[in-house]
Design an enzyme around this catalytic site. Structure first.
Site, PDB file in Angstrom:
ATOM      1  N   LEU A  52      13.077  -2.119   4.595  1.00  0.00           N
ATOM      2  CA  LEU A  52      13.220  -3.150   3.561  1.00  0.00           C
ATOM      3  C   LEU A  52      13.302  -4.542   4.193  1.00  0.00           C
ATOM      4  O   LEU A  52      14.330  -5.217   4.114  1.00  0.00           O
ATOM      5  CB  LEU A  52      14.432  -2.889   2.658  1.00  0.00           C
ATOM      6  CG  LEU A  52      14.406  -1.576   1.886  1.00  0.00           C
ATOM      7  CD1 LEU A  52      15.639  -1.449   0.985  1.00  0.00           C
ATOM      8  CD2 LEU A  52      13.136  -1.457   1.029  1.00  0.00           C
TER       9      LEU A  52
ATOM     10  N   LYS B  31      -1.944  -4.386  15.909  1.00  0.00           N
ATOM     11  CA  LYS B  31      -2.458  -3.167  15.269  1.00  0.00           C
ATOM     12  C   LYS B  31      -3.392  -2.419  16.230  1.00  0.00           C
ATOM     13  O   LYS B  31      -3.364  -1.197  16.312  1.00  0.00           O
ATOM     14  CB  LYS B  31      -3.183  -3.495  13.960  1.00  0.00           C
ATOM     15  CG  LYS B  31      -2.292  -3.989  12.834  1.00  0.00           C
ATOM     16  CD  LYS B  31      -1.261  -2.974  12.342  1.00  0.00           C
ATOM     17  CE  LYS B  31      -1.864  -1.795  11.619  1.00  0.00           C
ATOM     18  NZ  LYS B  31      -0.788  -0.933  11.028  1.00  0.00           N
TER      19      LYS B  31
ATOM     20  N   ILE C  37       0.842  -1.202   0.000  1.00  0.00           N
ATOM     21  CA  ILE C  37       0.000   0.000   0.000  1.00  0.00           C
ATOM     22  C   ILE C  37       0.876   1.251   0.000  1.00  0.00           C
ATOM     23  O   ILE C  37       0.615   2.216  -0.735  1.00  0.00           O
ATOM     24  CB  ILE C  37      -0.958   0.010   1.217  1.00  0.00           C
ATOM     25  CG1 ILE C  37      -1.824  -1.255   1.225  1.00  0.00           C
ATOM     26  CG2 ILE C  37      -1.823   1.266   1.210  1.00  0.00           C
ATOM     27  CD1 ILE C  37      -2.650  -1.436   2.486  1.00  0.00           C
TER      28      ILE C  37
ATOM     29  N   TYR D 209      -1.587 -10.469  14.821  1.00  0.00           N
ATOM     30  CA  TYR D 209      -1.483  -9.283  13.937  1.00  0.00           C
ATOM     31  C   TYR D 209      -2.472  -8.210  14.360  1.00  0.00           C
ATOM     32  O   TYR D 209      -2.098  -7.054  14.605  1.00  0.00           O
ATOM     33  CB  TYR D 209      -1.728  -9.693  12.470  1.00  0.00           C
ATOM     34  CG  TYR D 209      -2.023  -8.518  11.554  1.00  0.00           C
ATOM     35  CD1 TYR D 209      -1.052  -7.542  11.297  1.00  0.00           C
ATOM     36  CD2 TYR D 209      -3.272  -8.373  10.937  1.00  0.00           C
ATOM     37  CE1 TYR D 209      -1.319  -6.458  10.464  1.00  0.00           C
ATOM     38  CE2 TYR D 209      -3.546  -7.292  10.103  1.00  0.00           C
ATOM     39  CZ  TYR D 209      -2.572  -6.334   9.873  1.00  0.00           C
ATOM     40  OH  TYR D 209      -2.841  -5.261   9.050  1.00  0.00           O
TER      41      TYR D 209
ATOM     42  N   THR E 208      -6.203  -1.279  10.255  1.00  0.00           N
ATOM     43  CA  THR E 208      -6.976  -2.303   9.571  1.00  0.00           C
ATOM     44  C   THR E 208      -8.341  -2.497  10.235  1.00  0.00           C
ATOM     45  O   THR E 208      -8.489  -2.230  11.438  1.00  0.00           O
ATOM     46  CB  THR E 208      -6.189  -3.637   9.621  1.00  0.00           C
ATOM     47  OG1 THR E 208      -7.046  -4.699   9.276  1.00  0.00           O
ATOM     48  CG2 THR E 208      -5.656  -3.924  11.021  1.00  0.00           C
ATOM     49  N   ASP E 209      -9.284  -3.023   9.477  1.00  0.00           N
ATOM     50  CA  ASP E 209     -10.589  -3.352  10.073  1.00  0.00           C
ATOM     51  C   ASP E 209     -10.499  -4.591  10.980  1.00  0.00           C
ATOM     52  O   ASP E 209     -11.427  -4.876  11.736  1.00  0.00           O
ATOM     53  CB  ASP E 209     -11.653  -3.573   8.985  1.00  0.00           C
ATOM     54  CG  ASP E 209     -11.331  -4.698   8.013  1.00  0.00           C
ATOM     55  OD1 ASP E 209     -10.232  -5.293   8.109  1.00  0.00           O
ATOM     56  OD2 ASP E 209     -12.184  -4.988   7.156  1.00  0.00           O
ATOM     57  N   GLU E 210      -9.364  -5.313  10.907  1.00  0.00           N
ATOM     58  CA  GLU E 210      -9.258  -6.558  11.677  1.00  0.00           C
ATOM     59  C   GLU E 210      -9.232  -6.301  13.186  1.00  0.00           C
ATOM     60  O   GLU E 210      -9.487  -7.206  13.977  1.00  0.00           O
ATOM     61  CB  GLU E 210      -8.031  -7.365  11.217  1.00  0.00           C
ATOM     62  CG  GLU E 210      -8.113  -7.662   9.721  1.00  0.00           C
ATOM     63  CD  GLU E 210      -7.082  -8.641   9.185  1.00  0.00           C
ATOM     64  OE1 GLU E 210      -6.551  -9.444   9.961  1.00  0.00           O
ATOM     65  OE2 GLU E 210      -6.824  -8.595   7.966  1.00  0.00           O
TER      66      GLU E 210
END
Ligand code: NAD
Ligand code: TYD
Length: 379
Positions: A39, A189, A16, A185, A137-139
């Site tokens: 990276l 977040k 993104i 994850y 994120t929506d998660e």
């Protein structure tokens, strides 16, 4: 003419982030845009070949956990805006190695916040004209039930296919939905989102958080469903469908996300949260059928040729049933709309991966993976 701004975009060499960097570099020639990226295996400067020589673009290789280096960079470049995308982003990796997710996503974000706080508070104008924009994120909202198979009409513009919008439940994620993350994850977040809001509420830092649905499009690392499956179909490799393939994800074309980020960075209200999504839910297995059909058609294979590659495998641990974003606030308050119908987006995406085999060969090659996986393992 826009005021000049000096911006750091973290994670700009990733999926993104590279679209956001490209959009900003092309749209704002008077800005200074610094792409800050460590990276890792997911970062690839080949994603930005077309903008790397532009005078308003700079790349800095840095770990977001390196507080001092980041503080020095902010001071040296007089940074007034941060768009923070750098993160470990893959759920399956987080299940195997949650520590790396806590380190980068939580501690890394906190390190950026603290450096920005110290630098901006040292200036005479303090937080005036500054912005810390965190991409999430929506998660973080958890998983929704699947309880409405007949479909619900969305109130705003949808990117659903010509068959119309299908919602697999009558619940959606709103900006007010309580956080309830399930995977390491999403837990990492969620934690970083809370720290960002805490810096606004405690110190008055001008922060914004956005929570977006699943993105797809060019330059996505082929560990994620869509690029992995397009590549496997092309090479006649098995398509590992987790569980029964019944889980639902809400998909948005990555350039539509990048446009939303641009709009919100410039016009979003400080301390607000915006959900970003296009009312575009798909069961994994239905989406996989669309990918198979599209790749077979473009490659000139007979219809149904690659269906035999579908291979049901053990389900992901704690696999969230359904994600579905309600982006009414963003559509209503800032006038953002998704631009592509899903069928167009998938067609563009499949063609991009098929036309850019060299990019794919590079990121899936033994050499690349050995180099990046070693870095990943050594962190
Ligand atoms: P990605 O994995 O493709 O890219 C992440 C980038 O961050 C890479 O370039 C990597 O090198 C860099 N990075 C990782 N750790 C770093 C560190 N310690 N220091 C500096 N750079 C580091 O991820 P993506 O899919 O582009 O996601 C970008 C952001 O958007 C993430 O914050 C993610 O949580 C969020 N997001 C992603 C999606 C999605 O569908 N992919 C949806 C909503 C939100
Ligand atoms: P993914 O692209 O990893 O995104 P996320 O887990 O963040 O939603 O996965 C999308 C969906 O596809 C998810 O329900 C898991 C499923 N999936 C598979 O069935 N097989 C795979 O090989 C992958 C990578 C994902």
């Amino acid at each position: 003419m826009m005021a000049k701004r000096n911006i750091i975009i973290t994670g700009g060499a990733g999926f993104i982030g590279s679209h956001v960097v490209r959009l900003f570099v092309n749209k704002y020639p008077e800005y200074k845009i610094i792409n800050l990226d460590k990276l890792t295996y997911a970062g690839n400067l080949a994603n930005l070949k077309d903008v790397e020589n532009k005078p308003n673009y700079q790349f800095v290789r840095m770990d977001i956990c390196d507080f001092e280096a980041f503080y020095d960079l902010m001071q040296r470049e007089k940074i007034d805006g941060i768009i923070h995308l750098a993160a470990e982003s893959h759920v399956d990796r987080s299940i195997k190695d949650p520590f790396t997710f806590a380190k980068t996503n939580v501690m890394g974000t906190l390190s950026l916040l603290q450096a920005a706080k110290l630098y901006w508070e040292s200036l005479p104008e303090k937080y005036e004209g500054k912005r810390f924009y965190h991409i999430s994120t929506d998660e973080v909202y958890g998983a929704l039930k699947m309880n409405h198979p007949e479909g619900v009409e969305p109130p705003f513009k949808t990117v659903a296919s010509s068959e119309g919008h299908k919602a697999y439940g009558d619940e959606f994620f709103y900006e007010t939905t309580k956080y309830n993350p399930h995977s390491p994850y999403s837990a990492s977040k969620a934690s970083s989102d809370h720290f960002v809001r805490a810096f606004h509420d405690t110190y008055g830092m001008p922060t914004i958080v956005t929570n977006c649905s699943n993105n797809y499009g060019p330059y996505q690392f082929p560990e994620k469903l869509i690029p992995l499956f397009i590549n496997n179909i092309r090479h006649r490799k098995p398509l590992p469908v987790y569980g029964k393939g019944e889980n639902v994800r809400d998909w948005l074309y990555v350039e539509d996300h990048a446009r939303a980020i641009d709009l919100i960075f410039h016009e979003g209200k400080v301390a607000e949260t915006y959900n970003i999504g296009g009312f575009n839910e798909w069961k994994n297995i239905d989406l996989i059928q669309v990918m198979i059909k599209t790749v077979d058609r473009i490659l000139g294979n007979p219809e149904g040729h690659s269906l035999d590659l579908i291979t049901y495998v053990t389900d992901r641990l704690g696999h969230d049933a359904r994600y579905a974003i309600d982006s009414t606030k963003l559509q209503q308050e800032l006038g953002w709309e998704p631009s592509l119908q899903f069928e167009e987006g998938i067609e563009k995406t499949v063609r991009w991966y098929l036309d850019n085999q060299e990019w794919m060969d590079n990121v899936t090659s033994g050499d690349y993976m050995t180099y990046y996986e070693q870095m990943y393992d050594n962190r």
